[in-house]
Design a protein around this motif. Structure first.
Motif, PDB file in Angstrom:
ATOM      1  N   GLU A  28       0.825  -1.209   0.000  1.00  3.74           N
ATOM      2  CA  GLU A  28       0.000   0.000   0.000  1.00  3.74           C
ATOM      3  C   GLU A  28       0.859   1.258   0.000  1.00  3.74           C
ATOM      4  O   GLU A  28       0.404   2.327  -0.395  1.00  3.74           O
ATOM      5  N   PHE A  29       2.103   1.132   0.457  1.00  3.47           N
ATOM      6  CA  PHE A  29       2.979   2.288   0.621  1.00  3.47           C
ATOM      7  C   PHE A  29       4.124   2.270  -0.390  1.00  3.47           C
ATOM      8  O   PHE A  29       5.133   2.928  -0.189  1.00  3.47           O
ATOM      9  N   ALA A  30       3.972   1.508  -1.474  1.00  2.00           N
ATOM     10  CA  ALA A  30       5.056   1.375  -2.450  1.00  2.00           C
ATOM     11  C   ALA A  30       5.050   2.523  -3.454  1.00  2.00           C
ATOM     12  O   ALA A  30       3.999   3.019  -3.852  1.00  2.00           O
ATOM     13  N   ARG A  31       6.240   2.900  -3.853  1.00  2.00           N
ATOM     14  CA  ARG A  31       6.438   3.816  -4.963  1.00  2.00           C
ATOM     15  C   ARG A  31       7.477   3.188  -5.881  1.00  2.00           C
ATOM     16  O   ARG A  31       8.497   2.699  -5.411  1.00  2.00           O
ATOM     17  N   TRP A  32       7.201   3.190  -7.180  1.00  2.00           N
ATOM     18  CA  TRP A  32       8.224   2.705  -8.088  1.00  2.00           C
ATOM     19  C   TRP A  32       8.651   3.812  -9.026  1.00  2.00           C
ATOM     20  O   TRP A  32       7.875   4.699  -9.371  1.00  2.00           O
ATOM     21  N   ILE A  33       9.935   3.764  -9.395  1.00  2.26           N
ATOM     22  CA  ILE A  33      10.525   4.757 -10.286  1.00  2.26           C
ATOM     23  C   ILE A  33      11.022   4.026 -11.523  1.00  2.26           C
ATOM     24  O   ILE A  33      11.801   3.072 -11.428  1.00  2.26           O
ATOM     25  N   GLN A  66      13.493  11.698  -3.045  1.00  2.00           N
ATOM     26  CA  GLN A  66      12.197  12.385  -3.076  1.00  2.00           C
ATOM     27  C   GLN A  66      11.060  11.462  -2.658  1.00  2.00           C
ATOM     28  O   GLN A  66      10.091  11.890  -2.016  1.00  2.00           O
ATOM     29  N   GLU A  67      11.151  10.194  -3.019  1.00  2.00           N
ATOM     30  CA  GLU A  67      10.108   9.229  -2.663  1.00  2.00           C
ATOM     31  C   GLU A  67      10.313   8.675  -1.261  1.00  2.00           C
ATOM     32  O   GLU A  67       9.353   8.408  -0.539  1.00  2.00           O
TER      33      GLU A  67
END
Length: 345
Positions: A297-302, A334-335
């Motif tokens: 739920e708290f993932a960010r992908w670049i 930043q993430e």
């Protein structure tokens, strides 16, 4: 009707995590039926952290070997466990042989290597390929139905006593922020963010919080890469615990369960962090996050998605590795920074 279900696990850690929603669906269909998983020893710890699994059986077979006689002997042992159905997740003939030899009446899987007869509930691969979670979850339904769109994210859990033991063994103070880095990737060097970028990111973490610790996780093969991370970390080096090769998978999962955030390449440890629902920053280059996304739920992908990506190659065929080289540490910071500020549990 009494009996058991057998699931034959994929051979990759990440794929095993992404197959957990299938087991959740099977358990919902037959809550009274125990589910056993047959898995390679390297992948078995994933299944021990899955609530739907009753028993984890470890495969005794050599990688890539047919070993027909050994499979026949093992199938006789499985026959005695009273399986009503089997779900064969790898696409090879040799894994489909096992439930057929064991006389399991209902054998489900994808066509794969033309496995007609060995499987009697046949699903067919689609082009373009579906994301892996709905790909596996579809095996719980009739092959004629459309692919499921409402697949829940993978769910794993690590017992608190295992988390405490892992932290104590490696001298981790649970009162301080802990960030896990997974700088390796079994698939090949093309998927690895440059070690110097991991080192620069460690500096940013420690500059923001001098008490924070960074744990580097990976296999013994990842040790040289992790050594490079430490060498590039400058003043943050004393705050880094280089645990590559020093933890087995179950202990690595316990440390991930304790940490505040994870920064990782597209790897098995990324999917374990997703299964444990940890904040994470996933770094993609030659692979496609739309196919194997982090599911936390708290993932960010670049993913820069430059003109040559996704190439799906183990090594950069053009020699420049721009898909990762141009993804600098400032983008990752930043993430990551808001995740550490929030300290989401």
């Amino acid at each position: 009707m009494s009996g058991r279900t057998l699931v034959i696990s994929p051979n990759w850690i990440g794929d095993a995590v992404m197959a957990q929603p299938l087991l959740a669906r099977l358990k919902a269909l037959h809550p009274e039926r125990p589910i056993d998983v047959l898995a390679p020893p390297a992948v078995a710890p994933v299944w021990r952290a899955v609530a739907e699994v009753d028993t984890v059986l470890e495969t005794p077979f050599r990688h890539r070997a047919l070993q027909l006689k050994e499979r026949w002997k093992y199938a006789r042992l499985l026959r005695a466990r009273g399986y009503l159905d089997a779900y064969v997740l790898p696409n090879t003939i040799k894994y489909a042989l096992i439930p057929w030899l064991a006389g399991i009446p209902r054998r489900v899987g994808y066509k794969g290597e033309m496995r007609y007869g060995l499987l009697n509930v046949m699903h067919h691969d689609e082009q373009p390929a579906r994301p892996m979670m709905p790909f596996y979850a579809a095996l719980a339904q009739d092959p004629s139905l459309p692919a499921p769109m409402d697949v829940a994210r993978p769910s794993m859990r690590v017992a608190p006593e295992l988390v405490s033991a892992a932290c104590a063994r490696h001298g981790i103070d649970t009162g301080n922020k802990l960030v896990v880095f997974a700088p390796g990737a079994e698939f090949g060097p093309a998927k690895r963010w440059p070690p110097r970028y991991f080192g620069a990111l460690a500096e940013k973490i420690v500059q923001a919080d001098p008490q924070a610790r960074v744990a580097l996780l990976g296999s013994p093969k990842d040790r040289p890469t992790c050594d490079e991370v430490v060498a590039a970390a400058g003043v943050a080096a004393p705050n880094i615990l280089n645990l590559a090769g020093a933890t087995k998978l179950d202990e690595a999962a316990a440390l991930i369960a304790q940490c505040d955030a994870v920064v990782t390449n597209d790897s098995g440890l990324m999917h374990i962090a997703s299964g444990l629902n940890k904040p994470l920053v996933a770094l993609y280059g030659p692979t496609d996050p739309r196919h194997t996304p982090p599911s936390s739920e708290f993932a960010r992908w670049i993913w820069l998605h430059i003109e040559c990506a996704p190439c799906q190659k183990r090594e950069c065929p053009l020699g420049h590795h721009n898909c990762m080289e141009k993804l600098g540490p400032d983008l990752a910071w930043q993430e990551l920074r808001p995740m550490l500020s929030a300290r989401v549990a």
